[in-house]
Design a protein around this motif. Structure first.
Motif, PDB file in Angstrom:
ATOM      1  N   GLY A  44     -49.603 -20.046  31.306  1.00 16.59           N
ATOM      2  CA  GLY A  44     -50.052 -20.198  32.686  1.00 16.59           C
ATOM      3  C   GLY A  44     -50.174 -18.862  33.387  1.00 16.59           C
ATOM      4  O   GLY A  44     -49.600 -18.634  34.439  1.00 16.59           O
ATOM      5  N   LEU A  45     -50.937 -17.977  32.778  1.00 15.04           N
ATOM      6  CA  LEU A  45     -51.096 -16.614  33.315  1.00 15.04           C
ATOM      7  C   LEU A  45     -51.727 -16.624  34.695  1.00 15.04           C
ATOM      8  O   LEU A  45     -52.499 -17.521  35.032  1.00 15.04           O
ATOM      9  CB  LEU A  45     -52.027 -15.815  32.397  1.00 15.04           C
ATOM     10  CG  LEU A  45     -51.518 -15.462  31.012  1.00 15.04           C
ATOM     11  CD1 LEU A  45     -52.662 -14.879  30.206  1.00 15.04           C
ATOM     12  CD2 LEU A  45     -50.371 -14.474  31.132  1.00 15.04           C
ATOM     13  N   TYR A  46     -51.357 -15.610  35.462  1.00 15.43           N
ATOM     14  CA  TYR A  46     -52.064 -15.383  36.729  1.00 15.43           C
ATOM     15  C   TYR A  46     -52.413 -13.903  36.744  1.00 15.43           C
ATOM     16  O   TYR A  46     -51.526 -13.054  36.868  1.00 15.43           O
ATOM     17  CB  TYR A  46     -51.171 -15.748  37.920  1.00 15.43           C
ATOM     18  CG  TYR A  46     -51.873 -15.799  39.261  1.00 15.43           C
ATOM     19  CD1 TYR A  46     -52.719 -14.771  39.688  1.00 15.43           C
ATOM     20  CD2 TYR A  46     -51.688 -16.879  40.121  1.00 15.43           C
ATOM     21  CE1 TYR A  46     -53.358 -14.826  40.913  1.00 15.43           C
ATOM     22  CE2 TYR A  46     -52.320 -16.942  41.363  1.00 15.43           C
ATOM     23  CZ  TYR A  46     -53.157 -15.904  41.747  1.00 15.43           C
ATOM     24  OH  TYR A  46     -53.785 -15.955  42.968  1.00 15.43           O
ATOM     25  N   VAL A  47     -53.696 -13.605  36.585  1.00 18.60           N
ATOM     26  CA  VAL A  47     -54.131 -12.210  36.522  1.00 18.60           C
ATOM     27  C   VAL A  47     -55.034 -11.947  37.722  1.00 18.60           C
ATOM     28  O   VAL A  47     -55.990 -12.696  37.951  1.00 18.60           O
ATOM     29  CB  VAL A  47     -54.892 -11.943  35.204  1.00 18.60           C
ATOM     30  CG1 VAL A  47     -55.449 -10.524  35.173  1.00 18.60           C
ATOM     31  CG2 VAL A  47     -53.979 -12.173  34.007  1.00 18.60           C
ATOM     32  N   HIS A  61     -51.645 -14.266  26.206  1.00 24.06           N
ATOM     33  CA  HIS A  61     -53.090 -14.494  26.308  1.00 24.06           C
ATOM     34  C   HIS A  61     -53.410 -15.876  26.868  1.00 24.06           C
ATOM     35  O   HIS A  61     -52.568 -16.774  26.836  1.00 24.06           O
ATOM     36  CB  HIS A  61     -53.734 -14.379  24.927  1.00 24.06           C
ATOM     37  CG  HIS A  61     -53.545 -13.039  24.292  1.00 24.06           C
ATOM     38  ND1 HIS A  61     -53.135 -12.883  22.999  1.00 24.06           N
ATOM     39  CD2 HIS A  61     -53.685 -11.791  24.801  1.00 24.06           C
ATOM     40  CE1 HIS A  61     -53.051 -11.587  22.721  1.00 24.06           C
ATOM     41  NE2 HIS A  61     -53.369 -10.907  23.798  1.00 24.06           N
ATOM     42  N   ALA A  62     -54.641 -16.025  27.311  1.00 19.25           N
ATOM     43  CA  ALA A  62     -55.113 -17.342  27.750  1.00 19.25           C
ATOM     44  C   ALA A  62     -55.023 -18.306  26.567  1.00 19.25           C
ATOM     45  O   ALA A  62     -55.263 -17.925  25.424  1.00 19.25           O
ATOM     46  CB  ALA A  62     -56.555 -17.241  28.227  1.00 19.25           C
TER      47      ALA A  62
END
Lengths: 205, 385, 302
Positions: free
Chosen positions: B232-235, B226-227
């Protein structure tokens, strides 16, 4: 056994609550089945209010009414609109100060009983409890739901602080219904030979 | 994992389908939702607006359905379970974000309380005209799950299941109610929290430097972060690689879209959710779903009284369509009858998998009310000849 | 004498805020977007924000790609809907610092309604709107922000629609911080972004940015530099200027500065204060009658 019931009146009379009390009584207390539907169209805003209940001892499949066995009419409009639908030999329960039976060109061929529920409600101090008075009356006359189950339904639906008042209202309607049955027996309306509206009026006076 | 006690309204109630649906989603762990009022679905969010704050959640009424259908996805990526509720016109507006949820593998539930259409149609009356939209409504190719309840009790039970399936497969699940079921009041039994199975979020156990957002295992469903958790998510809604980075070429497109289909098709057995009554040895089987299944059952009873050998097959999960079941059933019966409150939508699939091996009779209805059981009976009689 | 520096010793000071594996960017030479991202990167570092708890959300378009070059939790959403997505993030995890970084077409046209309502709600997010006055990603079509009689692919005879004054719109809707800078004003922009990152509530920064490929070359600017020169010459800093006076009109000075800086409670603060004891406490919830089309009085029999 499958019983179709319609409760109708005008906005503010507590039509939906009355249906909820009966639905609760059937499903939660008597372990039967009840399916309630209501009109949601713009015509249901402010003016007419109506609830339909299918009561059964097995799961209800078809959800709507075909022809009601019982109509509880709490307003003249409810009577003129839904009166003609009632099954022959069914029950028509009316708020007798608000419904003039001869308002329909042909009075439905069913068992007709009247109660001055609004007046009784005012005597109890709150006009709003007329719906619960009608439920009591319905229980006494039709025997479709037991008074014990209905009282439990009232308890389930009504906020605690108003419970006493509503139980009184239920009892009033129920006792009045029993009394009417004892005094008058079953009133079958055979057609032209009597004008039930007038006779009901005589009785209540 | 089971439901949280404080979210579950254990007991026996006399409530309508919309209310039951709200209680089901709460029981399944949704504490956050976004919506926009539309008849006949509004009671779900009205109820949720009252209930959510008491369990530490919230409901936000957005400025339109476009907003609601993506706000809920923000809620999901912030770590919550979420859903939205709408009806016909609003459902059309949400289509783009159903595709976004499918592409980004955002677990969530879209509740559509179907009413008569097209356009504004019949706001207060039932139909089942959004069934193909539930399957194919958003542009591009994707696969998802649609559950269809036929009573307030199922509005509870199946909305729990809907959110569970969404979490398990990381897809937007369509919960296809209709006005009749939504507004109908019946007995609903809500069990104890411990008796309600809840699918937890499939969170990664990997550390940020080992984690690839769209790396999958055996069941082709990626694990989620999750955020705010340091990953460092990239969605993105663009075609993307395992890292989530945009990678727009035919090879990557094939790999991604194939997987989005396969994660559902591999679970075909689990997702064949039906209720069969007297199907074995029947000459004619009525296949139906939602409110229509109750009316169909009445017709089945009438037909049996006339001595006909009739079965009923109710599709609880309409999408994915129970292909195998229909392929096997078709050669064994004289006819399959499909009544639905539309001009013939799911019957197209029924015909496709019956593949000419039996007669398929559609009993269409434009909506506004339910079928007259006699219409269905007449079709059964025709099928039995 | 020049000193030779070993190439390996050269590091970009904003490197830790960028996704270096995504660079070079897709943006054209002379585009102002990279410049604004540079200011944003410095602002992120200067603001002291916890980068692990900071999310960036974009819509679609050239500016929509910003989220993918910044080393935060990056969400590249659908066209126009970055603000409602950001709203969901913020509400479901109030600990997050949420920034929306997108373009003029995305935020003010297709997403205009969300812009208005996020400002009205005073949702606690920072919105950076890079205004290049054109739909660039799709090849140079007129936008709601295309000024004067500018030529675009869909206004080949020149635009005639009045352009939108974005600061006035968000000011009127209730934003608590509104500023405008250009890609020329890198230090002011950085300072403004730093200040806005630290503030609570709905904050909005418009950044004018050259698009030499699709706006500039059709409208008399030889290259990106020519547009930058115009920003330098035509910009007038007027902090506190009434926003109804800051519309961008062709040939007129470009008013820049911080126009609005006020405090009012944000959405979650208002919600908590309104809900009071109802929030997060398990209250008794009745399961009585559902819809009461006939009015409340029938419901409670009181």
């Amino acid at each position: 056994m499958l019983t179709e019931l319609r409760i109708a009146g005008f906005g503010g009379q507590g039509v939906i609550l009355a249906a909820h009390i009966i639905g609760n009584a059937i499903t939660l207390v008597e372990k039967g089945y009840a399916t309630m539907t209501q009109n949601y169209g713009p015509e249901a805003r402010g003016g007419a209010a109506s609830a339909a209940l299918v009561l059964s001892d097995e799961p209800v499949l078809y959800p709507y009414l075909t022809r009601p066995d019982i109509l509880i009419a709490m307003s003249l409009e409810a009577y003129t609109r839904y009166g003609p639908e009632v099954k022959e030999g069914g029950f028509l329960l009316v708020e007798e100060d608000l419904v003039q039976l001869d308002a329909l060109p042909q009075v439905p061929k069913c068992k007709i009983y009247g109660i001055p529920a609004t007046r009784f409600a005012e005597e109890l101090g709150k006009k709003m409890v007329l719906n619960v008075i009608m439920v009591g009356f319905f229980s006494a006359i039709t025997k479709a739901v037991s008074p014990e189950a209905c009282r439990a339904g009232v308890e389930h639906e009504v906020p605690k602080r108003f419970l006493d008042l509503n139980v009184k209202a239920f009892n009033k309607g129920y006792e009045y219904g029993l009394e009417l049955l004892t005094h008058q027996g079953e009133r079958t309306h055979p057609g032209e030979e009597m004008i039930p509206g007038l006779e009901l009026e005589n009785h209540t006076k | 994992m089971h439901a949280e006690k404080e979210s579950v309204l254990t007991g026996t109630h006399f409530i309508n389908g919309d209310t039951a649906c709200c209680e089901g989603l709460l029981a399944a762990g949704a504490k956050f939702a976004a919506g926009y009022p539309i008849t006949p679905s509004t009671e779900v969010v009205e109820r949720f607006a009252q209930r959510a704050p008491t369990v530490g959640g919230l409901f936000i009424q957005m400025e339109d359905e476009l907003a609601a259908s993506i706000t809920l996805q923000g809620m999901v990526w912030a770590g919550q379970k979420s859903f939205t509720v709408t009806s016909g016109p609003g459902y059309s507006l949400m289509m783009e974000h159903i595709g976004y949820a499918a592409m980004t593998e955002t677990p969530c539930v879209f509740v559509d309380v179907q009413r008569g259409g097209p356009s504004t149609g019949l706001p207060t009356l039932p139909a089942q005209g959004d069934m193909m939209q539930a399957r194919f409504g958003s542009h591009g190719d994707y696969s998802t799950i649609s559950l269809v309840p036929n009573s307030p009790q199922e509005c509870f039970d199946l909305s729990v299941k809907a959110l569970n399936l969404a979490e398990k497969f990381r897809v937007p699940v369509m919960f296809m109610m209709d006005e009749c079921v939504g507004h109908m009041t019946e007995k609903v039994v809500i069990p104890e929290a411990e008796e309600i199975e809840v699918q937890p979020r499939r969170r990664t156990s990997k550390k940020p430097d080992e984690y690839l957002a769209y790396e999958v295992g055996e069941d082709l469903v990626p694990e989620m972060a999750h955020a705010g958790e340091g990953y460092g998510l990239y969605v993105t809604g663009l075609t993307h690689d395992k890292k989530g980075y945009p990678l727009m070429n035919p090879k990557q497109q094939r790999e991604l879209v194939t997987r989005l289909f396969e994660k559902i098709s591999r679970a075909a057995d689990e997702l064949t959710i039906v209720e069969a009554d007297g199907v074995e040895g029947a000459d004619v089987v009525v296949v139906s779903y939602g409110i229509t299944s109750r009316v169909a059952m009445r017709a089945v009873h009438l037909a049996r009284e006339k001595g006909l050998k009739v079965g009923s097959l109710r599709l609880i999960c309409v999408w994915p369509f129970p292909e195998k079941l229909i392929r096997e059933l078709a050669p064994k019966v004289k006819a399959l009858i499909m009544p639905e409150l539309n001009m013939g939508q799911v019957v197209i699939e029924l015909e496709r998998f019956a593949a000419g091996r039996t007669k398929v009779i559609s009993v269409p209805h434009p909506g506004g009310t339910v079928h007259d059981p006699l219409e269905i009976l007449e079709a059964i009689e025709r099928g039995a000849q | 004498m020049s000193t030779l520096i070993e190439p390996t010793a050269l590091t970009n000071p904003v490197e830790k805020v960028l996704r270096n594996d995504r660079i070079p960017t897709i943006w054209c030479p002379g585009c102002g977007l990279g410049t604004t991202v540079n200011s944003f990167a410095y602002a992120l570092m200067a603001s002291g924000a916890d980068l692990k708890k900071t999310a960036i959300v974009s819509g679609i378009g050239c500016s929509g790609r910003v989220s993918g070059y910044v080393a935060l939790d990056s969400f590249h959403t659908t066209h126009g809907r970055a603000i409602p997505f950001a709203t969901g993030l913020k509400l479901a995890n109030p600990e997050l610092t949420v920034v929306v970084y997108s373009g003029d077409g995305d935020l003010t046209s297709i997403g205009g309604n969300h812009l208005i309502h996020a400002a009205r709600r005073n949702m606690d997010i920072l919105v950076v709107c890079v205004n290049n006055m054109i739909y660039a990603m799709t090849g140079g079509q007129a936008a709601a922000t295309t000024p004067g009689a500018a030529t675009s692919t869909t206004t080949p005879y020149g635009s005639f629609e009045p352009e939108l004054n974005i600061p006035q719109l968000v000011d009127a809707a209730g934003a608590c911080y509104v500023a405008r800078w250009t890609a020329f004003h890198v230090k002011q922009l950085e300072k403004s972004m730093t200040e806005a990152l630290k503030k609570k509530g709905f904050r909005f920064i418009e950044v004018l940015s050259p698009c030499p490929t699709l706006y500039g070359r059709r409208n008399g600017y030889a290259d990106g530099l020519a547009q930058m020169k115009e920003y330098k010459e035509m910009a007038k800093v007027k902090n506190g200027a009434p926003t109804y006076e800051v519309a961008i009109t062709h040939g007129q000075p470009i008013i820049v500065g911080k126009f609005v800086d006020r405090d009012r409670p944000d959405y979650l603060t208002l919600m908590r204060s309104q809900l009071g004891a109802h929030y997060h406490e398990v209250a008794e919830v009745g399961v009585g009658c559902g819809d009461e089309s006939e009015g409340k009085e029938g419901c409670c029999s009181c």
